[in-house]
Write a protein that holds these residues in place. Structure first.
Motif, PDB file in Angstrom:
ATOM      1  N   SER A   1      -4.607   8.241  10.380  1.00 35.72           N
ATOM      2  CA  SER A   1      -5.047   7.715   9.086  1.00 35.72           C
ATOM      3  C   SER A   1      -4.098   8.027   7.944  1.00 35.72           C
ATOM      4  CB  SER A   1      -6.434   8.283   8.748  1.00 35.72           C
ATOM      5  OG  SER A   1      -7.339   8.039   9.769  1.00 35.72           O
ATOM      6  N   VAL A   2      -2.859   8.364   8.254  1.00 33.88           N
ATOM      7  CA  VAL A   2      -1.950   8.744   7.187  1.00 33.88           C
ATOM      8  C   VAL A   2      -1.423   7.541   6.420  1.00 33.88           C
ATOM      9  CG1 VAL A   2      -1.267  10.903   8.248  1.00 33.88           C
ATOM     10  CG2 VAL A   2      -0.064   8.797   8.831  1.00 33.88           C
ATOM     11  N   ARG A   3      -1.611   6.328   6.934  1.00 31.97           N
ATOM     12  CA  ARG A   3      -1.167   5.143   6.231  1.00 31.97           C
ATOM     13  C   ARG A   3      -2.252   4.680   5.262  1.00 31.97           C
ATOM     14  NH1 ARG A   3       1.986   1.382  10.715  1.00 31.97           N
ATOM     15  NH2 ARG A   3       3.599   2.923  11.260  1.00 31.97           N
ATOM     16  N   GLN A   4      -1.853   3.772   4.395  1.00 34.95           N
ATOM     17  CA  GLN A   4      -2.779   3.227   3.410  1.00 34.95           C
ATOM     18  C   GLN A   4      -3.973   2.577   4.112  1.00 34.95           C
ATOM     19  OE1 GLN A   4      -0.978   0.245   1.034  1.00 34.95           O
ATOM     20  NE2 GLN A   4      -2.865  -0.340  -0.012  1.00 34.95           N
ATOM     21  N   PRO A   5      -5.189   2.743   3.550  1.00 34.54           N
ATOM     22  CA  PRO A   5      -6.378   2.183   4.212  1.00 34.54           C
ATOM     23  C   PRO A   5      -6.279   0.690   4.489  1.00 34.54           C
ATOM     24  CG  PRO A   5      -7.021   3.711   2.494  1.00 34.54           C
ATOM     25  CD  PRO A   5      -5.543   3.570   2.407  1.00 34.54           C
TER      26      PRO A   5
ATOM     27  N   GLU B   1     -11.594   9.218  -6.102  1.00 33.19           N
ATOM     28  CA  GLU B   1     -12.481   8.700  -5.067  1.00 33.19           C
ATOM     29  C   GLU B   1     -11.962   7.349  -4.570  1.00 33.19           C
ATOM     30  OE1 GLU B   1     -16.783  10.621  -6.444  1.00 33.19           O
ATOM     31  OE2 GLU B   1     -16.375   8.486  -6.777  1.00 33.19           O
ATOM     32  N   TRP B   2     -12.052   7.117  -3.266  1.00 31.80           N
ATOM     33  CA  TRP B   2     -11.648   5.847  -2.680  1.00 31.80           C
ATOM     34  C   TRP B   2     -12.330   5.658  -1.331  1.00 31.80           C
ATOM     35  CZ3 TRP B   2      -8.828  10.252  -2.612  1.00 31.80           C
ATOM     36  CH2 TRP B   2      -8.346  10.708  -1.388  1.00 31.80           C
ATOM     37  N   GLN B   3     -12.281   4.440  -0.867  1.00 35.92           N
ATOM     38  CA  GLN B   3     -12.921   4.090   0.412  1.00 35.92           C
ATOM     39  C   GLN B   3     -11.863   3.989   1.498  1.00 35.92           C
ATOM     40  OE1 GLN B   3     -16.346   3.433   0.865  1.00 35.92           O
ATOM     41  NE2 GLN B   3     -15.980   3.263   3.064  1.00 35.92           N
ATOM     42  N   ASP B   4     -12.111   4.682   2.613  1.00 32.85           N
ATOM     43  CA  ASP B   4     -11.244   4.597   3.790  1.00 32.85           C
ATOM     44  C   ASP B   4     -12.144   4.485   5.011  1.00 32.85           C
ATOM     45  OD1 ASP B   4      -9.372   4.763   5.787  1.00 32.85           O
ATOM     46  OD2 ASP B   4      -8.243   6.405   4.874  1.00 32.85           O
ATOM     47  N   GLY B   5     -12.360   3.228   5.446  1.00 32.80           N
ATOM     48  CA  GLY B   5     -13.287   2.988   6.552  1.00 32.80           C
ATOM     49  C   GLY B   5     -12.895   3.666   7.839  1.00 32.80           C
ATOM     50  N   ARG B   6     -11.637   3.989   7.996  1.00 30.52           N
ATOM     51  CA  ARG B   6     -11.176   4.645   9.222  1.00 30.52           C
ATOM     52  C   ARG B   6     -11.750   6.038   9.378  1.00 30.52           C
ATOM     53  NH1 ARG B   6      -4.933   4.036   7.919  1.00 30.52           N
ATOM     54  NH2 ARG B   6      -5.826   4.957   6.025  1.00 30.52           N
ATOM     55  N   LEU B   7     -12.201   6.619   8.270  1.00 33.83           N
ATOM     56  CA  LEU B   7     -12.720   7.981   8.316  1.00 33.83           C
ATOM     57  C   LEU B   7     -14.228   8.035   8.482  1.00 33.83           C
ATOM     58  CD1 LEU B   7     -10.590   9.585   5.437  1.00 33.83           C
ATOM     59  CD2 LEU B   7     -10.084   9.466   7.878  1.00 33.83           C
TER      60      LEU B   7
ATOM     61  N   TRP C   1      -4.683   9.648   4.626  1.00 32.76           N
ATOM     62  CA  TRP C   1      -4.018   9.056   3.468  1.00 32.76           C
ATOM     63  C   TRP C   1      -4.747   9.496   2.205  1.00 32.76           C
ATOM     64  CZ3 TRP C   1      -5.621   6.165  -0.632  1.00 32.76           C
ATOM     65  CH2 TRP C   1      -4.612   5.625  -1.452  1.00 32.76           C
ATOM     66  N   SER C   2      -3.981   9.845   1.188  1.00 33.41           N
ATOM     67  CA  SER C   2      -4.573  10.211  -0.095  1.00 33.41           C
ATOM     68  C   SER C   2      -3.601   9.835  -1.204  1.00 33.41           C
ATOM     69  CB  SER C   2      -4.885  11.710  -0.170  1.00 33.41           C
ATOM     70  OG  SER C   2      -3.701  12.473  -0.061  1.00 33.41           O
ATOM     71  N   PRO C   3      -4.110   9.388  -2.324  1.00 28.72           N
ATOM     72  CA  PRO C   3      -3.222   9.037  -3.447  1.00 28.72           C
ATOM     73  C   PRO C   3      -2.675  10.302  -4.093  1.00 28.72           C
ATOM     74  CG  PRO C   3      -5.506   8.840  -4.122  1.00 28.72           C
ATOM     75  CD  PRO C   3      -5.525   9.188  -2.665  1.00 28.72           C
ATOM     76  N   SER C   4      -1.375  10.375  -4.181  1.00 29.65           N
ATOM     77  CA  SER C   4      -0.770  11.531  -4.845  1.00 29.65           C
ATOM     78  C   SER C   4      -0.683  11.254  -6.338  1.00 29.65           C
ATOM     79  CB  SER C   4       0.628  11.800  -4.289  1.00 29.65           C
ATOM     80  OG  SER C   4       1.439  10.659  -4.443  1.00 29.65           O
TER      81      SER C   4
ATOM     82  N   ASP D   1       3.249   2.666  -5.621  1.00 28.01           N
ATOM     83  CA  ASP D   1       3.270   1.693  -6.709  1.00 28.01           C
ATOM     84  C   ASP D   1       2.019   0.822  -6.653  1.00 28.01           C
ATOM     85  OD1 ASP D   1       3.659  -0.290  -4.796  1.00 28.01           O
ATOM     86  OD2 ASP D   1       5.838  -0.219  -4.991  1.00 28.01           O
ATOM     87  N   ARG D   2       1.971  -0.189  -7.530  1.00 26.59           N
ATOM     88  CA  ARG D   2       0.741  -0.976  -7.659  1.00 26.59           C
ATOM     89  C   ARG D   2       0.460  -1.873  -6.453  1.00 26.59           C
ATOM     90  NH1 ARG D   2       0.124  -4.254 -12.895  1.00 26.59           N
ATOM     91  NH2 ARG D   2       2.278  -4.857 -12.457  1.00 26.59           N
ATOM     92  N   SER D   3       1.424  -2.027  -5.557  1.00 29.95           N
ATOM     93  CA  SER D   3       1.146  -2.776  -4.327  1.00 29.95           C
ATOM     94  C   SER D   3       0.305  -1.956  -3.360  1.00 29.95           C
ATOM     95  CB  SER D   3       2.451  -3.189  -3.644  1.00 29.95           C
ATOM     96  OG  SER D   3       3.166  -2.045  -3.202  1.00 29.95           O
ATOM     97  N   ASN D   4       0.275  -0.639  -3.593  1.00 29.31           N
ATOM     98  CA  ASN D   4      -0.478   0.255  -2.708  1.00 29.31           C
ATOM     99  C   ASN D   4      -1.721   0.843  -3.373  1.00 29.31           C
ATOM    100  OD1 ASN D   4       1.431   0.048  -0.567  1.00 29.31           O
ATOM    101  ND2 ASN D   4       2.762   1.493  -1.632  1.00 29.31           N
ATOM    102  N   VAL D   5      -1.619   1.113  -4.676  1.00 32.23           N
ATOM    103  CA  VAL D   5      -2.707   1.830  -5.358  1.00 32.23           C
ATOM    104  C   VAL D   5      -2.921   1.246  -6.745  1.00 32.23           C
ATOM    105  CG1 VAL D   5      -3.352   4.025  -6.428  1.00 32.23           C
ATOM    106  CG2 VAL D   5      -2.429   4.004  -4.125  1.00 32.23           C
ATOM    107  N   THR D   6      -4.166   1.154  -7.140  1.00 32.45           N
ATOM    108  CA  THR D   6      -4.517   0.883  -8.538  1.00 32.45           C
ATOM    109  C   THR D   6      -5.510   1.941  -8.987  1.00 32.45           C
ATOM    110  OG1 THR D   6      -6.345  -0.612  -7.936  1.00 32.45           O
ATOM    111  CG2 THR D   6      -4.179  -1.596  -8.321  1.00 32.45           C
ATOM    112  N   PHE D   7      -5.374   2.384 -10.220  1.00 26.27           N
ATOM    113  CA  PHE D   7      -6.293   3.369 -10.793  1.00 26.27           C
ATOM    114  C   PHE D   7      -7.386   2.645 -11.565  1.00 26.27           C
ATOM    115  CE2 PHE D   7      -2.982   7.021 -11.089  1.00 26.27           C
ATOM    116  CZ  PHE D   7      -3.261   7.360  -9.774  1.00 26.27           C
ATOM    117  N   ASP D   8      -8.604   3.101 -11.374  1.00 29.85           N
ATOM    118  CA  ASP D   8      -9.749   2.584 -12.127  1.00 29.85           C
ATOM    119  C   ASP D   8     -10.420   3.778 -12.800  1.00 29.85           C
ATOM    120  OD1 ASP D   8     -12.045   1.473 -13.152  1.00 29.85           O
ATOM    121  OD2 ASP D   8     -12.498   0.269 -11.374  1.00 29.85           O
TER     122      ASP D   8
END
Length: 340
Positions: free
Chosen positions: A8-12, A48-54, A82-85, A146-153
């Protein structure tokens, strides 16, 4: 579970950026240092984020159980999933982490909590010092994605106390707080990186301004006006205290200005403090020159009537001249939009 974590180290989701919900709480702001343009902050951040693999199925006795990790286990689990740094973009040294925890819900909802202390840079504007309205900024950046992988809300931003003024330590008070998301542009990505910018507007408390600015100026004004009432035409020995008193006030004003200058950064523009104390010294110099003129007319030219007339006229207009010059200087500085 261990096998799932290892994979699960890759992006969800490889097809869209992962939405990371961010919660920020400020505990204390302290040591606001204008010369260094830094301040200390103690804060809490929740990601907080959703990772269905977990996702996992809890046993029958713990239907709502969470997998919780604390202490040394946090670093171990974060290396496996995977976790956002995130990083503090305007810090001057790595933040000091006090507490950190990770929890994973059965549906794959991940929550990372971190409490930290940090020393942060900010842009100080001291044009109108000591009437300082400073904006303390805290930039929370996506360090690697970058924004192709993560967005902050940004879900929530607040002081952790119901009375934020008590959480600002020192001679400052809070005017306004604001937080928003924006894009951080870097050379290594055309998409940019998500960033949350927190702005805390602070100002000097009235007591500081009164006791460090107005009160010394008022004392100098009263003493300078009082000196002009010493009449050398009545007693010759009055010449010495009149001149000596004015010279002492000039030196005191310069010393006071140098003392306040230690509290502001070295800048390439004139501040309100520079202008006010500069005008004060000039009005005191005018008083000194007038006193020398009066004494010269008395002792050298023997023109007692003219000297007396200058003395009486000057002592009447000097207080108004003093206040008028200082007032005009202050009004000028507050009428100019220095941030334009």
């Amino acid at each position: 579970m261990q096998a799932e974590l290892s994979n699960s180290v890759r992006q969800p989701s490889p097809y869209k950026p992962t939405i990371v919900f961010v919660y920020v709480g400020l505990n204390t702001i302290s040591q606001i240092n204008l010369p260094e343009k830094t301040y200390n902050i103690a804060a809490e951040v929740v990601l907080e984020w959703q990772d269905g693999r977990l996702g996992f199925t809890p046993n029958s006795k713990e239907k709502n159980a969470l997998l919780k990790f604390n202490g040394d286990d946090v670093n171990s689990i974060l290396r496996k999933i995977w976790s956002p740094s995130f990083a503090i973009g305007n810090e001057i040294q790595p933040r000091e982490i006090q507490n950190r925890s990770v929890s994973i819900a059965p549906n794959g909802w991940v929550r990372v909590y971190e409490q930290f202390n940090d020393v942060v840079k900010f842009d100080a504007d001291v044009h109108t010092f000591p009437f300082c309205d400073e904006t303390l900024t805290l930039a929370i950046d996506s360090a690697l994605d970058d924004r192709s992988n993560v967005t902050f809300d940004l879900q929530e931003f607040k002081f952790t106390s119901s009375n934020p003024s008590k959480q600002v330590i020192g001679r400052w008070s809070i005017k306004n707080i604001d937080a928003h998301t924006q894009v951080l542009n870097r050379l290594d990505s055309k998409l940019g990186f998500p960033e949350i910018v927190i702005s805390i507007d602070v100002k000097h408390i009235p007591q500081y301004i009164i006791f460090n600015f107005f009160l010394p100026l008022f004392i100098i004004f009263v003493a300078a006006a009082a000196v002009t009432f010493i009449d050398p035409s009545k007693v010759a020995s009055y010449s010495s205290p009149r001149l000596g008193g004015t010279i002492t006030l000039i030196l005191t004003t310069i010393a006071l200005k140098l003392s306040l200058s230690k509290e502001i950064p070295a800048v390439n523009y004139i501040t309100l403090t520079d202008a006010v104390f500069g005008v004060t010294v000039l009005t005191l110099l005018l008083s000194l020159i007038t006193s020398c003129t009066i004494i010269f007319l008395l002792n050298e030219k023997k023109q007692e009537v003219l000297a007396k007339r200058i003395h009486v006229t000057f002592r009447k207009i000097y207080p108004f001249l003093f206040v008028g010059c200082l007032g005009s200087t202050v009004l000028f500085f507050f009428s100019v939009n220095w941030k334009a």
